[in-house]
Every structure is written in structure tokens, then in C-alpha cells.
Write a protein that holds these residues in place. Structure first.
Motif, PDB file in Angstrom:
ATOM      1  N   GLN A   1       0.834  -1.199   0.000  1.00  0.00           N
ATOM      2  CA  GLN A   1       0.000   0.000   0.000  1.00  0.00           C
ATOM      3  C   GLN A   1       0.873   1.255   0.000  1.00  0.00           C
ATOM      4  O   GLN A   1       0.556   2.239  -0.670  1.00  0.00           O
ATOM      5  CB  GLN A   1      -0.932  -0.009   1.215  1.00  0.00           C
ATOM      6  CG  GLN A   1      -2.199   0.807   0.994  1.00  0.00           C
ATOM      7  CD  GLN A   1      -3.246   0.516   2.051  1.00  0.00           C
ATOM      8  OE1 GLN A   1      -3.331  -0.609   2.553  1.00  0.00           O
ATOM      9  NE2 GLN A   1      -4.039   1.499   2.382  1.00  0.00           N
TER      10      GLN A   1
ATOM     11  N   TYR B   1       1.894   6.783  -6.930  1.00  0.00           N
ATOM     12  CA  TYR B   1       0.999   7.908  -7.195  1.00  0.00           C
ATOM     13  C   TYR B   1       1.780   9.192  -7.456  1.00  0.00           C
ATOM     14  O   TYR B   1       1.361  10.028  -8.260  1.00  0.00           O
ATOM     15  CB  TYR B   1       0.058   8.152  -6.008  1.00  0.00           C
ATOM     16  CG  TYR B   1      -0.894   7.029  -5.690  1.00  0.00           C
ATOM     17  CD1 TYR B   1      -1.187   6.036  -6.615  1.00  0.00           C
ATOM     18  CD2 TYR B   1      -1.520   6.963  -4.444  1.00  0.00           C
ATOM     19  CE1 TYR B   1      -2.056   4.996  -6.317  1.00  0.00           C
ATOM     20  CE2 TYR B   1      -2.396   5.927  -4.128  1.00  0.00           C
ATOM     21  CZ  TYR B   1      -2.653   4.953  -5.063  1.00  0.00           C
ATOM     22  OH  TYR B   1      -3.518   3.931  -4.744  1.00  0.00           O
TER      23      TYR B   1
ATOM     24  N   ILE C   1      -8.040   8.278  -7.201  1.00  0.00           N
ATOM     25  CA  ILE C   1      -9.050   7.663  -6.327  1.00  0.00           C
ATOM     26  C   ILE C   1     -10.263   8.587  -6.324  1.00  0.00           C
ATOM     27  O   ILE C   1     -10.297   9.566  -5.577  1.00  0.00           O
ATOM     28  CB  ILE C   1      -8.523   7.464  -4.893  1.00  0.00           C
ATOM     29  CG1 ILE C   1      -7.192   6.714  -4.898  1.00  0.00           C
ATOM     30  CG2 ILE C   1      -9.546   6.716  -4.038  1.00  0.00           C
ATOM     31  CD1 ILE C   1      -6.487   6.695  -3.563  1.00  0.00           C
TER      32      ILE C   1
ATOM     33  N   GLY D   1      -7.570   2.915   3.410  1.00  0.00           N
ATOM     34  CA  GLY D   1      -6.725   3.275   2.276  1.00  0.00           C
ATOM     35  C   GLY D   1      -5.857   4.474   2.605  1.00  0.00           C
ATOM     36  O   GLY D   1      -5.916   5.032   3.702  1.00  0.00           O
TER      37      GLY D   1
ATOM     38  N   ASN E   1      -7.557   1.698  -9.400  1.00  0.00           N
ATOM     39  CA  ASN E   1      -8.317   1.760  -8.151  1.00  0.00           C
ATOM     40  C   ASN E   1      -9.803   1.982  -8.409  1.00  0.00           C
ATOM     41  O   ASN E   1     -10.663   1.344  -7.786  1.00  0.00           O
ATOM     42  CB  ASN E   1      -7.785   2.889  -7.263  1.00  0.00           C
ATOM     43  CG  ASN E   1      -6.377   2.624  -6.767  1.00  0.00           C
ATOM     44  OD1 ASN E   1      -5.994   1.480  -6.552  1.00  0.00           O
ATOM     45  ND2 ASN E   1      -5.594   3.673  -6.595  1.00  0.00           N
ATOM     46  N   ASN E   2     -10.104   2.898  -9.336  1.00  0.00           N
ATOM     47  CA  ASN E   2     -11.500   3.255  -9.588  1.00  0.00           C
ATOM     48  C   ASN E   2     -12.296   2.078 -10.141  1.00  0.00           C
ATOM     49  O   ASN E   2     -13.446   1.847  -9.758  1.00  0.00           O
ATOM     50  CB  ASN E   2     -11.567   4.449 -10.552  1.00  0.00           C
ATOM     51  CG  ASN E   2     -10.961   5.703  -9.941  1.00  0.00           C
ATOM     52  OD1 ASN E   2     -11.081   5.931  -8.732  1.00  0.00           O
ATOM     53  ND2 ASN E   2     -10.301   6.514 -10.757  1.00  0.00           N
TER      54      ASN E   2
ATOM     55  N   MET F   1     -12.711  -0.646  -7.282  1.00  0.00           N
ATOM     56  CA  MET F   1     -13.652  -0.196  -6.256  1.00  0.00           C
ATOM     57  C   MET F   1     -15.076  -0.135  -6.794  1.00  0.00           C
ATOM     58  O   MET F   1     -16.049  -0.321  -6.055  1.00  0.00           O
ATOM     59  CB  MET F   1     -13.216   1.155  -5.704  1.00  0.00           C
ATOM     60  CG  MET F   1     -11.914   1.097  -4.898  1.00  0.00           C
ATOM     61  SD  MET F   1     -11.218   2.721  -4.489  1.00  0.00           S
ATOM     62  CE  MET F   1     -12.452   3.298  -3.317  1.00  0.00           C
TER      63      MET F   1
ATOM     64  N   TYR G   1     -13.864  -4.626  -3.739  1.00  0.00           N
ATOM     65  CA  TYR G   1     -12.589  -4.165  -3.204  1.00  0.00           C
ATOM     66  C   TYR G   1     -12.775  -2.858  -2.437  1.00  0.00           C
ATOM     67  O   TYR G   1     -13.421  -1.929  -2.928  1.00  0.00           O
ATOM     68  CB  TYR G   1     -11.570  -3.926  -4.339  1.00  0.00           C
ATOM     69  CG  TYR G   1     -11.142  -5.173  -5.066  1.00  0.00           C
ATOM     70  CD1 TYR G   1      -9.975  -5.842  -4.719  1.00  0.00           C
ATOM     71  CD2 TYR G   1     -11.915  -5.682  -6.113  1.00  0.00           C
ATOM     72  CE1 TYR G   1      -9.579  -6.984  -5.393  1.00  0.00           C
ATOM     73  CE2 TYR G   1     -11.524  -6.835  -6.782  1.00  0.00           C
ATOM     74  CZ  TYR G   1     -10.351  -7.478  -6.417  1.00  0.00           C
ATOM     75  OH  TYR G   1      -9.971  -8.612  -7.083  1.00  0.00           O
TER      76      TYR G   1
ATOM     77  N   GLN H   1     -10.810   0.517  -0.751  1.00  0.00           N
ATOM     78  CA  GLN H   1      -9.690   1.305  -1.259  1.00  0.00           C
ATOM     79  C   GLN H   1      -8.360   0.666  -0.868  1.00  0.00           C
ATOM     80  O   GLN H   1      -7.442   0.597  -1.689  1.00  0.00           O
ATOM     81  CB  GLN H   1      -9.756   2.736  -0.725  1.00  0.00           C
ATOM     82  CG  GLN H   1      -8.612   3.609  -1.251  1.00  0.00           C
ATOM     83  CD  GLN H   1      -8.568   4.986  -0.615  1.00  0.00           C
ATOM     84  OE1 GLN H   1      -9.595   5.517  -0.219  1.00  0.00           O
ATOM     85  NE2 GLN H   1      -7.383   5.570  -0.511  1.00  0.00           N
TER      86      GLN H   1
ATOM     87  N   ALA I   1      -7.696  -2.370  -3.069  1.00  0.00           N
ATOM     88  CA  ALA I   1      -7.379  -1.939  -4.434  1.00  0.00           C
ATOM     89  C   ALA I   1      -5.961  -1.377  -4.504  1.00  0.00           C
ATOM     90  O   ALA I   1      -5.217  -1.648  -5.457  1.00  0.00           O
ATOM     91  CB  ALA I   1      -8.384  -0.894  -4.905  1.00  0.00           C
ATOM     92  N   GLU I   2      -5.568  -0.603  -3.481  1.00  0.00           N
ATOM     93  CA  GLU I   2      -4.235  -0.017  -3.481  1.00  0.00           C
ATOM     94  C   GLU I   2      -3.152  -1.082  -3.299  1.00  0.00           C
ATOM     95  O   GLU I   2      -2.075  -0.988  -3.902  1.00  0.00           O
ATOM     96  CB  GLU I   2      -4.131   1.032  -2.374  1.00  0.00           C
ATOM     97  CG  GLU I   2      -4.916   2.292  -2.701  1.00  0.00           C
ATOM     98  CD  GLU I   2      -4.756   3.363  -1.629  1.00  0.00           C
ATOM     99  OE1 GLU I   2      -4.621   4.534  -2.014  1.00  0.00           O
ATOM    100  OE2 GLU I   2      -4.760   3.032  -0.433  1.00  0.00           O
TER     101      GLU I   2
ATOM    102  N   TYR J   1      -2.794  -2.577  -6.615  1.00  0.00           N
ATOM    103  CA  TYR J   1      -2.084  -1.652  -7.520  1.00  0.00           C
ATOM    104  C   TYR J   1      -0.588  -1.632  -7.204  1.00  0.00           C
ATOM    105  O   TYR J   1       0.245  -1.597  -8.112  1.00  0.00           O
ATOM    106  CB  TYR J   1      -2.656  -0.241  -7.409  1.00  0.00           C
ATOM    107  CG  TYR J   1      -1.919   0.753  -8.269  1.00  0.00           C
ATOM    108  CD1 TYR J   1      -2.076   0.755  -9.648  1.00  0.00           C
ATOM    109  CD2 TYR J   1      -1.034   1.673  -7.707  1.00  0.00           C
ATOM    110  CE1 TYR J   1      -1.375   1.650 -10.449  1.00  0.00           C
ATOM    111  CE2 TYR J   1      -0.329   2.568  -8.487  1.00  0.00           C
ATOM    112  CZ  TYR J   1      -0.511   2.552  -9.866  1.00  0.00           C
ATOM    113  OH  TYR J   1       0.193   3.431 -10.651  1.00  0.00           O
TER     114      TYR J   1
END
Length: 546
Positions: free
Chosen positions: A38, A45, A115, A123, A273-274, A277, A282, A284, A287-288, A291
Motif C-alpha cells: 500500500q 501515485y 481515487i 486506504g 483503483n477506480n 472499487m 474491493y 480502497q 485496491a491499493e 495496484y
């Protein structure tokens, strides 16, 4: 003498570039041990938009400036190159400043794109995303102007300043990243977002280290350069507008093709992520984590065989340019065949090995905490290693035969395919959907490059297809051996500890390398592909020079 100096400099620069990239891949292992997947996602990012803006701010300047300065120096016109150097530093400082302002003030907007529906309970906080992006943006004040200095030195066929500064930049950056992450988390008991944000500031600190090296070289060589400028025997007298028009013609194809992987990753940054989610399956945080494993951990792993394969084959590109220019079609065909063969010989078994051993490999390098999602993602992402290698080399071949615009067009095709499929694949298939869309995009781009090389270089793929089939067959035999050894090892060493994962990895890799080596050497394939580099592999009876 001049030629040997140039070749020596090229080797030094190539070695430094490879070392710099290698260091940039391996530091991720201790970093993830401290911040987790994470935290790695948060790091990405910041770095993804920074990489894109840095590339746009510099536009392939080092190589373009090098080519420009070298051209006019060869004509005895050192004054024109020096004019470009002085104005280029000012221009790159300005573009870097505007890139910094854009990234710094757009950070909240970019965070919202990454996000769109935050759930900060499990998250990364949006404030941490904004902080990370803003911390890395400061490097844009420094790095672009450095590219002009590096390119200017290279124009004098002096590769040392660029080579040393690249390595120093990477070492200083990595030491700062790891030291700050450790200090914030373990000495000062700080938050994860703070640790990652300060880690990304390492881009600026590394840049400062590199600039110090470049200024040292400039101080040493300033009198030598000034003497050449004052004693110029020619003066083209071109305007700054003409100068930059010529520079852009050199730089644009190089910079755009070099952006291939970052542009693909940028699409993932704003969809991953989008899309996950949006499925409702999932949070956040989940999902992170996915990712982080996809864009950080797994991506770094597949770049290792890419770097090795590309480094071995790209040395043939200058000779391809010479053969094309001299219209020696037979030699050109052999050289392109050799380039393809090396890439496929190394990347196909490496990708297969990563796919088959995805779980123990991930466990050994990143720990057991996220091994389920990490191993799953790596298994499906591994084949992209072959496509990354093929795309970079086929694009370089197209540049070697003066068909740069087709390399650019192929990348646009790949990005369109990636962009259209990214969200849908992620929504349908979960985290591995990112792998599917990347593979689809690079397949389209590489296929176009392969067609263009056949069309404009008159290249025939018959022999290559035959040898590719042999490589695939040997790789399947290798994979079967690895699976048997891996499953047997799991009965004694279940994936419950790092040490067990290490033993499974060790035995499996040894079996795979052994089988592939024996099969390719005994069949003569290794001698055909690598014979010139490793004469011991060449068999007397192997005379496949069809």
C-alpha cells in the motif's frame, strides 16, 4: 584514436545506464519491506505523473543536444553548439519551473483522478497522496536543466560526466529513500504517508548529487571548451528558432517512444483503483495493495529480463544503421535476425519462469504478507516482459532505418488499445485485468513494428519463426521441469516461511536453468544465437546460417 575514444565512452555510458537501472529495480525490495504494498502504491501515485512531466519538460534533450553539438563540432563550429548550451539551460530551467508549478498545484486534482471515491479508513488518505505528489514535484526544478549539461558533454564525445552523474544520482536517491523511510517509520514513529512523501523527495536530492558531479566536470573542462569555442573555424549563424526546430526534430521521436511504459502505466494509474472499487468487491485499501503489487513490485521484476535482453541486443542497432545506409541488405537481414533472436532467446524463458514461479518469487523478494495477490498478479503480468523487450528493440530498429514516425505511430496504436480496454478488463477480471490490457496494447504496437520492419527493411521472417518455435518448445520443456520440481519442493517446504520459499525458488530455478541450458546447447540453438558472444557454445557441426 577518436573512434576508440568514442567506443570506450559509449561502453562506459551503456554500463552506467544499465547499473543505474539495475539499482533502480533492486532498491524496491527493502523499500517494500518497510512501507508494504500500500505504501508502494502511494509512492507510485507521486512518481508516475512526475515521470511523464519530466519527459515532457525535457523532450529527449540529452540525446538531441548530443547529436546537435556533435554535428556542428564536426564542422568546426563549436560556437553554435555553445549557443545552444547556454540558451538550452535557460529554456530547460523555465520548462522545469512550469512543470513544477503544474504538478504542485494540480496535485489535489490528480489525487482525485487516482481515487475518485476515497475510503480513507483502510486506504491512503487523500492528503497523503497530495503530499507525495508535491514532494516529488520539486525535482522538476533541477533535473531538466541537467539534461542539457549531459547532452553537451556527450556532444564532445565525453560520456564520463553523464555516466558518473547518473550512477551518483541513483545511489544518492536510493540511500535517501531508504534512510528517510526507515527514520520516519522506525526512529521517529511517524506515519506511512509522511515516510513515503519524504522518500519521493529523494528525486530532488539525487538530482542535487548529480548536478554537483556535472559542475565538477564543467569546472575541470571549462577552459578546454572555451578554447574550442573561441577557435571555431566555422559559424553557421543560425537563429535560435532554427536551432530549436532542428533540436525538436531530433528529440521528439526519441522522447515519445521512450515514454511507452510510463504512458501505459499512467493509464493504469487513473483506472486501476477506480475500476476495482466500482465492482464493490474491493475496498480502497485492497485496491491499493493490488495496484502496488501490479505497478510496483511485479513491474520491477519483469523489467529485469527486459533490461538484460535489451542490453545484449541494442549493441547491434548502430551496425543496423550502417548496413541500411550502405544498402547491404544481406548483412542487414542477418543483423535484424540476430537482434530478434537474442531478445526471444532470453526473454521468453525468463517470462515463463516468472509466471511458473510467481508465488515463491514474490515471497522471497517481498515477503509473505501479500503473496496471494502478488503471486497472482505476477503470474499473468510476466508475459509482458517479452513484449516490452520486443517493442523497445523493434522501435530502435525502425529508428535505425530512418522510419521513426512508424515507431511513434505504433505506440499511439498501443496506447489506444490500452486505453479502450483498461477499465473494462479491470472491472471484469480484477487486478490481472491491468496485465491483460497492457499485453493487448503492447501486442498491437509490437505487431505494427514487426510489420513495418518487414515492409521497409525487406526483412523475411522465415528463419526467425523456425527458431522462435524451437525456443518455445525448449521453454515448455523447461517450464514442465520447473513445475515438477516446484510441486515436489512444496511437499517438503510449504509456502509458510521465507526460508521455505527460498528453497523452493532455489531448486526450481536450478532445474529450469539447467534444462534450458542443456537443451539449447545440445541442439545448437545457443551457439546460433549467442555464438559470437560466447564462442564456447558454438558447435562445429552447427552451420545454420540460412
Amino acid at each position: 584514436m577518436a573512434e576508440s575514444k568514442f567506443l570506450r565512452g559509449t561502453v562506459i555510458l551503456s554500463a552506467a545506464t544499465f547499473l543505474s537501472k539495475f539499482l533502480g529495480m533492486i532498491y524496491i525490495f527493502p523499500f517494500v519491506a518497510m512501507v508494504g504494498q500500500q505504501g508502494l502504491a502511494l509512492y507510485q501515485y507521486g512518481y508516475q505523473p512526475y515521470t511523464i512531466l519530466l519527459s515532457l519538460a525535457t523532450l529527449g534533450v540529452p540525446m538531441a543536444v548530443s547529436k546537435f553539438v556533435s554535428k556542428y563540432n564536426a564542422l568546426g563550429d563549436y560556437r553554435t553548439g555553445h549557443r545552444l548550451f547556454r540558451s538550452g539551460i535557460i529554456l530547460m530551467t523555465i520548462t522545469g519551473f512550469f512543470a513544477f508549478l503544474l504538478l504542485f498545484f494540480m496535485a489535489p486534482v490528480i489525487a482525485g483522478w487516482i481515487i475518485s471515491n476515497p475510503d480513507e479508513l483502510n486506504g491512503n488518505a487523500m492528503s497523503d497522496v497530495v503530499f507525495t505528489i508535491r514532494m516529488v514535484s520539486v525535482a522538476l526544478l533541477l533535473i531538466p536543466s541537467m539534461s542539457v549539461i549531459r547532452g553537451y558533454f556527450q556532444g564532445f564525445q565525453s560520456m564520463g560526466p553523464t555516466a558518473v552523474s547518473q550512477v551518483v544520482e541513483q545511489v544518492v536517491r536510493i540511500v535517501f529513500i531508504l534512510a528517510m523511510a526507515f527514520a520516519v517509520l522506525y526512529l521517529w514513529d511517524g506515519e506511512l504517508g509522511t515516510a513515503v512523501g519524504f522518500a519521493t523527495f529523494g528525486a530532488f536530492v539525487g538530482g542535487a548529487g548529480a548536478l554537483t558531479v556535472l559542475l565538477y566536470y564543467w569546472k575541470k573542462r571549462k577552459s578546454f571548451i572555451r578554447e574550442h569555442v573561441e577557435n571555431s573555424t566555422e559559424d553557421a549563424g543560425i537563429t535560435l528558432t532554427q536551432m530549436y526546430k532542428e533540436l525538436i526534430l531530433y528529440a521528439l521521436p526519441l522522447s515519445f517512444v521512450g515514454l511507452a511504459v510510463p504512458l501505459f502505466q499512467m493509464i493504469d494509474l487513473f483506472t486501476f483503483n477506480n475500476a476495482l472499487m466500482a465492482t464493490g468487491e474491493y475496498t480502497q485499501g485492497q485496491a491499493e495493495t493490488a495496484y502496488g503489487t501490479f505497478a510496483g513490485s511485479a513491474h520491477k521484476l519483469i523489467l529485469i529480463p527486459v533490461a538484460i535482453a535489451t542490453a545484449m541486443s541494442v549493441t547491434l542497432i548502430p551496425t543496423i544503421t550502417n548496413s541500411f545506409t550502405n544498402r547491404d541488405h544481406a548483412l542487414l537481414e542477418r543483423q535484424i535476425t540476430q537482434t530478434y533472436q537474442i531478445i526471444l532467446f532470453l526473454s521468453i524463458p525468463a517470462a515463463a519462469g516468472l509466471a511458473v514461479l510467481s508465488y515463491p518469487t514474490f515471497a522471497v523478494l517481498f515477503g509473505l504478507e501479500d503473496v496471494e495477490i502478488g503471486g497472482h498478479v505476477l503470474r499473468y503480468y510476466a508475459p509482458a516482459a517479452v513484449l516490452f523487450s520486443l517493442f523497445s528493440v523493434t522501435a530502435a530498429v525502425l529508428q535505425g532505418i530512418n522510419r521513426q514516425r512508424y515507431a511513434v505511430l505504433s505506440l499511439i496504436i498501443g496506447l489506444v488499445v490500452k486505453g479502450i480496454s483498461a477499465y473494462g478488463f479491470l472491472y471484469m477480471f480484477g487486478p490481472i485485468g491491468g496485465s491483460f490490457s497492457t499485453i493487448a496494447g503492447f501486442s498491437a504496437a509490437t505487431a505494427f513494428n514487426v510489420w513495418a520492419i518487414g515492409r521497409f527493411a525487406g526483412f523475411h521472417y522465415g528463419i526467425l519463426l523456425k527458431r522462435t518455435l524451437s525456443i518455445i518448445v525448449f521453454t515448455l520443456c523447461m517450464a514442465a521441469a520447473v513445475i515438477i520440481v516446484k510441486e515436489g519442493a512444496f511437499t517438503m517446504f510449504p509456502l509458510t516461511s521465507w526460508m521455505n520459499a527460498f528453497f523452493v525458488e532455489l531448486f526450481s530455478v536450478a532445474a529450469g536453468v539447467g534444462v534450458y541450458f542443456i537443451l539449447t546447447v545440445k541442439s545448437g540453438l545457443a551457439g546460433i544465437v549467442l555464438g559470437e558472444r560466447f564462442s564456447v557454445l558454438k558447435k562445429d557441426k552447427t552451420r545454420e546460417e540460412e
